[in-house]
Design an enzyme around this catalytic site. Structure first.
Site, PDB file in Angstrom:
ATOM      1  N   LYS A 112      -5.012  -2.472  -6.050  1.00 18.08           N
ATOM      2  CA  LYS A 112      -4.014  -3.398  -5.499  1.00 18.08           C
ATOM      3  C   LYS A 112      -4.667  -4.643  -4.910  1.00 18.08           C
ATOM      4  CE  LYS A 112      -0.877  -0.172  -6.003  1.00 18.08           C
ATOM      5  NZ  LYS A 112       0.357  -0.223  -6.720  1.00 18.08           N
TER       6      LYS A 112
HETATM    7  C1  LIG Z   1      -4.336   4.700  -6.806  1.00 19.82           C
HETATM    8  C2  LIG Z   1      -3.172   4.358  -7.677  1.00 19.82           C
HETATM    9  N1  LIG Z   1      -3.250   4.647  -8.970  1.00 19.82           N
HETATM   10  C3  LIG Z   1      -2.233   4.363  -9.810  1.00 19.82           C
HETATM   11  C4  LIG Z   1      -1.066   3.784  -9.356  1.00 19.82           C
HETATM   12  C5  LIG Z   1       0.018   3.465 -10.332  1.00 19.82           C
HETATM   13  O1  LIG Z   1       0.085   2.080 -10.581  1.00 19.82           O
HETATM   14  P1  LIG Z   1       1.447   1.427 -11.049  1.00 19.82           P
HETATM   15  O2  LIG Z   1       2.433   1.702  -9.984  1.00 19.82           O
HETATM   16  O3  LIG Z   1       1.150  -0.014 -11.194  1.00 19.82           O
HETATM   17  O4  LIG Z   1       1.820   2.103 -12.320  1.00 19.82           O
HETATM   18  C6  LIG Z   1      -0.945   3.480  -7.991  1.00 19.82           C
HETATM   19  C7  LIG Z   1       0.283   2.875  -7.409  1.00 19.82           C
HETATM   20  O5  LIG Z   1       0.794   1.945  -7.811  1.00 19.82           O
HETATM   21  C8  LIG Z   1      -2.033   3.742  -7.141  1.00 19.82           C
HETATM   22  O6  LIG Z   1      -1.976   3.413  -5.855  1.00 19.82           O
HETATM   23  N1  LIG Z   2       1.645   3.218  -5.961  1.00 20.93           N
HETATM   24  C1  LIG Z   2       2.183   2.122  -5.265  1.00 20.93           C
HETATM   25  C2  LIG Z   2       3.672   2.078  -5.304  1.00 20.93           C
HETATM   26  C3  LIG Z   2       4.185   0.667  -5.177  1.00 20.93           C
HETATM   27  O1  LIG Z   2       3.908   0.018  -6.349  1.00 20.93           O
HETATM   28  P1  LIG Z   2       3.895  -1.542  -6.591  1.00 20.93           P
HETATM   29  O2  LIG Z   2       2.776  -1.734  -7.530  1.00 20.93           O
HETATM   30  O3  LIG Z   2       5.205  -1.867  -7.131  1.00 20.93           O
HETATM   31  O4  LIG Z   2       3.662  -2.270  -5.315  1.00 20.93           O
HETATM   32  C4  LIG Z   2       1.618   2.116  -3.857  1.00 20.93           C
HETATM   33  O5  LIG Z   2       0.490   2.532  -3.704  1.00 20.93           O
HETATM   34  O6  LIG Z   2       2.261   1.723  -2.923  1.00 20.93           O
END
Ligand SMILES: Cc1ncc(COP(=O)(O)O)c(C=O)c1O
Ligand SMILES: N[C@@H](CCOP(=O)(O)O)C(=O)O
Length: 463
Positions: A112
């Site tokens: 993120k």
């Molecule tokens: C460590 C981790 N892996 C994978 C994901 C999944 O990613 P996305 O929600 O973009 O599919 C998330 C949350 O978004 C996460 O925090």
């Molecule tokens: N896995 C995410 C969930 C939120 O997803 P987002 O990519 O739409 O912000 C988290 O860790 O909060």
């Protein structure tokens, strides 16, 4: 560059407007009207350049005139300066033709940070220039919240409220959200799961009096800028394995479909990606949807990869928009069925188009744990449980011809219990976080009640 809504009934916006707006006013998500193309030569020329330079070249066409070249390059430089690895997103070999893209060297140890650090810079620049102030409200299953708080803490023009499911994030994730001391940070522990948190945020956007009254902004992946920043590492990793001269595939641990949608955008821009593999934990709605065509919610089951404990996968709407030939009313109808009936059926034509692009698989809790153990024994790499879901599913999809890159989405130290259960060792936090467990925590418990949460936000931003 113009941005349009997936539901076809919201104003067309510039990049800056879409970034500061979050959810479209018709409930949809903003996407670019057209996808800029990178030629074979453009992609080949990324070989050997810094991550920052690649980021500039990949994202520049999407930004329009929001920032000058010099401004944009400066924002990118600041965004990635605090990363703990010179390559920003290094590749590690896991086996013959299988590589892990380590995306956890940013300040909060999850992928993120790649988007959130840049968005923090872009928001600050735009808000200062426009003399505006915003209230960011975000939903998190653990990582988005900590990355957002890190990116926005202490900024004058922003209050940041993060809703997380009480008792369903790891202790490290919780402490990353509850220990910052800045007054503009508000960690809210909601009685419910991530889907409840995300629904509350979307409901706030759809309540126009509230939205306009507090000048609501969003930094979940409903915000196009989040997805855009994540497109970059698909290019850098693919190029380092020989693209555009040979294709690569990616496996992506998936919850809200944001990260893998960024890979889809890279493919649409011209990056030769053979397959994008959706990897889910036991909350496998996306895998079931791709297998059967039925997108049917079943309620969230807590897992050892809690950040992916999601059933209402926000960005799937963006993919549907494309496979329904950008017909906003068809998407709006399906999203309405999701809200009122808990699911919908993807049309056969749309499903076939999805299957041309995406494969999928699911890892059980035992398989996830066994993968952490096996990877450590064979390579020395300590995987977080989300990355392990990816590695397990990738192993079922690897071919001899095409390199497979699995996205390593978080640092194992964010989930020490699951890792210790698997390998008998507790991964340590980087030294800059050595006192995280001793810092005082500050959070507010809230019921899953929209009115109460909205009142709390209004009250806090008045103070
Ligand atoms: C460590 C981790 N892996 C994978 C994901 C999944 O990613 P996305 O929600 O973009 O599919 C998330 C949350 O978004 C996460 O925090
Ligand atoms: N896995 C995410 C969930 C939120 O997803 P987002 O990519 O739409 O912000 C988290 O860790 O909060």
């Amino acid at each position: 560059m113009k941005y349009i809504s997936t539901r076809g009934k919201a104003p067309v916006l510039t990049f800056e407007q879409a970034m500061l707006t979050g959810l479209a006013r018709d409930g949809g998500l903003y996407v670019p009207e057209t996808i800029p193309q990178m030629s074979h030569a453009d992609i080949a020329a990324l070989a050997g350049v810094t991550y920052e330079e690649a980021a500039f070249r990949v994202m520049r066409p999407f930004i329009g005139d929001t920032f000058t070249d010099t401004e944009f390059a400066g924002l990118i430089a600041k965004a990635y300066a605090g990363f703990g690895h010179d390559a920003r997103a290094p590749l590690v070999q896991m086996g013959p033709n299988h590589f892990l893209l380590e995306l956890f060297h940013g300040p909060t140890l999850a992928f993120k940070d790649f988007a959130m650090q840049l968005i923090g810079q872009m928001f600050e620049f735009s808000l200062k220039r426009n003399g505006q102030r915003v209230t960011i409200v975000g939903a998190t299953s653990g990582d988005t919240g900590s990355a957002a708080i890190e990116a926005f803490r202490g900024l004058d023009a922003v209050d940041v409220f993060i809703l997380f499911p009480h008792g369903r994030v790891s202790e490290v994730q919780r402490r990353q959200m509850t220990t910052p001391i800045e007054d503009n940070v508000h960690a809210l522990a909601l009685e419910g799961d991530f889907d409840h948190c995300q629904a509350a945020v979307k409901d706030m956007f759809n309540d126009f009096d509230f939205r306009d009254g507090v000048r609501l902004a969003g930094v979940n992946s409903i915000n196009w800028a989040r997805v855009l920043a994540q497109v970059v590492y698909y290019f850098t990793s693919a190029v380092s394995l020989g693209a555009p001269h040979r294709p690569v595939s990616f496996t992506v641990p998936t919850g809200n479909f944001g990260d893998i949608f960024a890979g889809y955008i890279a493919k649409r821009m011209g990056l030769p990606i053979e397959k994008l593999v959706v990897a889910t934990n036991q909350n496998d709605i996306l895998h079931r949807a791709l297998e059967t065509g039925g997108y049917i919610t079943q309620g969230v089951t807590p897992s050892i990869s809690p950040s992916m404990d999601i059933q209402v996968s926000s960005n799937f709407e963006r993919a549907l928009f494309d496979v329904y030939d950008r017909d906003g009313s068809a998407v709006a109808q399906q999203m309405d069925q999701l809200k009122t009936q808990g699911g919908f059926k993807i049309s056969q034509g749309a499903l076939e188009r999805l299957r041309d692009i995406f494969a999928s698989g699911r890892a059980s809790e035992d398989e996830t744990s066994a993968t952490i153990k096996g990877a450590f024994a064979h390579t020395g790499e300590i995987l977080c449980p989300h990355s392990a879901v990816g590695v397990k599913v990738a192993e079922d999809h690897i071919s001899d011809q095409t390199p497979m890159i699995t996205l390593g989405t978080a640092h194992p130290a964010k989930f020490p219990d699951a890792v210790e259960d698997a390998i008998g060792q507790r991964p340590g936090l980087p030294t800059r976080m050595h006192d995280l467990y001793e810092r005082a925590e500050r959070m507010t418990q809230v019921a899953n009640d929209l009115g109460t949460i909205q009142d709390l936000i209004k009250e806090r931003i008045k103070a």
